[in-house]
Design an enzyme around this catalytic site. Structure first.
Site, PDB file in Angstrom:
ATOM      1  N   PHE A 150      -3.764   3.131  15.248  1.00 26.39           N
ATOM      2  CA  PHE A 150      -4.240   4.130  14.297  1.00 26.39           C
ATOM      3  C   PHE A 150      -5.449   3.541  13.594  1.00 26.39           C
ATOM      4  CE2 PHE A 150      -0.381   6.286  15.080  1.00 26.39           C
ATOM      5  CZ  PHE A 150      -0.538   7.581  14.609  1.00 26.39           C
ATOM      6  N   PRO A 181      -2.273 -11.936  10.288  1.00 24.95           N
ATOM      7  CA  PRO A 181      -2.515 -11.711  11.729  1.00 24.95           C
ATOM      8  C   PRO A 181      -2.699 -10.226  11.990  1.00 24.95           C
ATOM      9  CG  PRO A 181      -0.204 -12.232  11.310  1.00 24.95           C
ATOM     10  CD  PRO A 181      -0.929 -12.437  10.011  1.00 24.95           C
ATOM     11  N   ASP A 182      -3.526  -9.907  12.967  1.00 24.06           N
ATOM     12  CA  ASP A 182      -3.704  -8.503  13.353  1.00 24.06           C
ATOM     13  C   ASP A 182      -2.721  -8.218  14.491  1.00 24.06           C
ATOM     14  OD1 ASP A 182      -4.588  -6.074  14.571  1.00 24.06           O
ATOM     15  OD2 ASP A 182      -6.467  -6.315  13.469  1.00 24.06           O
ATOM     16  N   ILE A 183      -1.709  -7.413  14.196  1.00 26.96           N
ATOM     17  CA  ILE A 183      -0.616  -7.191  15.161  1.00 26.96           C
ATOM     18  C   ILE A 183      -1.111  -6.387  16.358  1.00 26.96           C
ATOM     19  CG2 ILE A 183       1.658  -6.111  15.425  1.00 26.96           C
ATOM     20  CD1 ILE A 183       1.900  -6.791  12.280  1.00 26.96           C
ATOM     21  N   ASN A 242       0.852  -1.198   0.000  1.00 24.12           N
ATOM     22  CA  ASN A 242       0.000   0.000   0.000  1.00 24.12           C
ATOM     23  C   ASN A 242       0.883   1.242   0.000  1.00 24.12           C
ATOM     24  OD1 ASN A 242       0.607   0.732   2.822  1.00 24.12           O
ATOM     25  ND2 ASN A 242      -0.470  -1.167   3.268  1.00 24.12           N
ATOM     26  N   LYS A 297     -13.249   0.249  16.172  1.00 27.67           N
ATOM     27  CA  LYS A 297     -11.932  -0.402  16.096  1.00 27.67           C
ATOM     28  C   LYS A 297     -11.254  -0.416  17.471  1.00 27.67           C
ATOM     29  CE  LYS A 297     -10.344   0.066  11.712  1.00 27.67           C
ATOM     30  NZ  LYS A 297      -9.762   0.819  10.596  1.00 27.67           N
ATOM     31  N   LYS A 309     -10.330  -3.998  18.946  1.00 27.63           N
ATOM     32  CA  LYS A 309      -8.926  -4.394  19.062  1.00 27.63           C
ATOM     33  C   LYS A 309      -8.393  -4.282  20.486  1.00 27.63           C
ATOM     34  CE  LYS A 309      -7.916  -3.477  14.259  1.00 27.63           C
ATOM     35  NZ  LYS A 309      -6.836  -3.647  13.299  1.00 27.63           N
TER      36      LYS A 309
END
Ligand code: CTP
Length: 414
Positions: free
Chosen positions: A337, A317-319, A221, A351, A355
């Site tokens: 963020f 994976p979501d760090i 990105n 979020k 999270k």
């Protein structure tokens, strides 16, 4: 050297605003210690402060005229409130009562102390002091958050027995602690290390991740890493021990930071886990949400007449979520963020909860916002149980300074 028409003393100049609380007596000791170090101290007393300390004792110790009346003809003739607020290197408010903090947070200016605080262009340090219920009240905490977002630094309060007979948090910091905070801000020896983040362990993720399609192609990105790198650099500048886990970027390493370079989301997660335990984690990386399920080791070839290949994606994976999950290794403060293109605050709030992070900085990355890859950022800070705070658009370095200022305050180092 002459600044603002007044010769600067080698030790610096402090404008001390004394609020009306029982802790005002500690200011006499503070003035004495500042004078011992050759620091000029000019004092403004609120009307309530004069019930606790006399202008005469403050004048005798500071060897300066004491100010207190906004409409005093002599005061205004000798020293307008604007000049008074500017002819200092640092403005200190001690004791900063709940009332003074509220006035400062909302820009009220109905006496000399509050007018000076609104008119100043100098850094401001406050030493709050009040009853523990007043300190814990959501209104005071709201006001404090506003002031911290404005860049106001705090020292204390401490916990312990209070003059009102109760026990809890709200005792003004001791003169020695306020002195150390002042010296640090005046850049004088004897103060805490610059910014006082020494000993704090921080982990920052930054940049994009790169997910291979085959040995020559990848999914990536537009993230430049500028925001994450600026945060890591600012934490290090204030003395924190920083590990920066960065995806592929073209930026130089921030000075004083241990940089771990990774490519994929899975590598980034492994590097973050290896950096634990830390006190604070800031996830600023634009991690690829998906990666190709398979990445052949040989280049995928075009075959005449064959349809284009389809790429099957699997979730990365979501760090942030992994770091913020409850457990013994969870950093005390986890900041994420939220890059959004619409309903920025609503999506970011969801979020934050999803999270399990403590703070989230929502930024608008809609086309045309210039955030991705650009030098500027407009963010809204969301914290659990606090109103969202929109920060004025600024450079990514300014956003980093503001965030790190809040982190310092959160760890009592502000
Ligand atoms: N993040 C992460 N690991 C991922 C995805 C995101 O650590 N695999 C972190 C980012 O560093 C950022 C936060 O999660 O701090 C939010 O990232 P964002 O891209 O806005 O959200 P997503 O979780 O990807 O959700 P969506 O794309 O649906 O908005």
């Amino acid at each position: 050297m002459v600044q603002d028409g007044v010769p600067a003393l080698p030790g610096g100049r402090v404008l001390l605003v004394i609020g009306g609380g029982i802790a005002a007596y500690k200011c006499l000791e503070l003035i004495r210690r500042l004078k011992e170090r050759g620091i000029q101290v000019r004092c403004v007393l609120t009307e309530a402060a004069r019930e606790f300390v006399t202008p005469l004792s403050v004048a005798a110790l500071s060897v300066e005229k004491v100010y207190g009346d906004l409409f005093s003809l002599t005061d205004e003739a000798e020293m307008g409130h604007i000049r008074l607020s500017r002819e200092a290197d640092l403005v200190v408010v001690a004791p900063a009562t709940a009332n003074l903090l509220a006035k400062m947070a909302h820009g009220l200016a109905d006496d000399l102390a509050s007018t000076v605080l609104l008119a100043t262009d100098k850094p401001v340090l406050v030493a709050p002091a009040m009853n523990q219920m007043m300190w814990g009240h959501p209104a005071t905490q709201r006001n404090l958050a506003l002031l911290q977002a404005d860049g106001v630094a705090t020292v204390g309060p401490n916990a312990g027995d209070m003059a009102c007979g109760e026990t809890g948090s709200g005792r003004m910091a001791e003169p020695a602690e306020i002195l150390a905070a002042i010296l640090a801000r005046l850049g004088r020896p004897g103060g805490a290390p610059a910014g006082g983040l020494a000993g704090l362990r921080a982990l920052v993720t930054s940049g994009p991740t790169r997910e291979a399609i085959d040995p020559v192609r990848f999914i990536m990105n537009h993230s430049s890493g500028k925001q994450g790198h600026a945060i890591a650099g600012e934490l290090a500048r204030l003395g924190a021990e920083v590990t920066l886990v960065s995806g592929p970027v073209t930026l130089p390493d921030p000075p004083g930071v241990a940089v771990v370079r990774v490519e994929t989301a899975r590598e980034m997660l492994a590097a973050c886990q290896a950096a634990l335990p830390v006190d604070v984690a800031v996830c600023a990386a634009a991690v690829a949400d998906w990666r190709p399920e398979e990445a052949p080791t040989q280049k995928i070839k075009k075959e005449a007449g064959a349809p284009p290949p389809s790429i099957r994606l699997v979730e990365n994976p979501d760090i942030l979520r992994t770091l913020a999950a409850d457990g013994p290794q969870r950093p005390r403060l986890v900041v994420g963020f939220a890059a959004e293109t619409e309903q920025v605050v609503a999506h970011a709030a969801a979020k934050l909860r999803r999270k399990n992070c403590d703070w989230i900085l929502a930024n608008d990355v809609a086309p045309g916002s210039g955030t991705f890859g650009g030098d500027r950022n407009a963010v809204t800070l969301l914290r659990r149980d606090a109103e969202p705070q929109s920060w004025p658009a600024g450079s990514k370095v300014e956003v980093a300074r503001r965030l790190v200022g809040l982190i310092a305050a959160e760890f009592g180092r502000g």
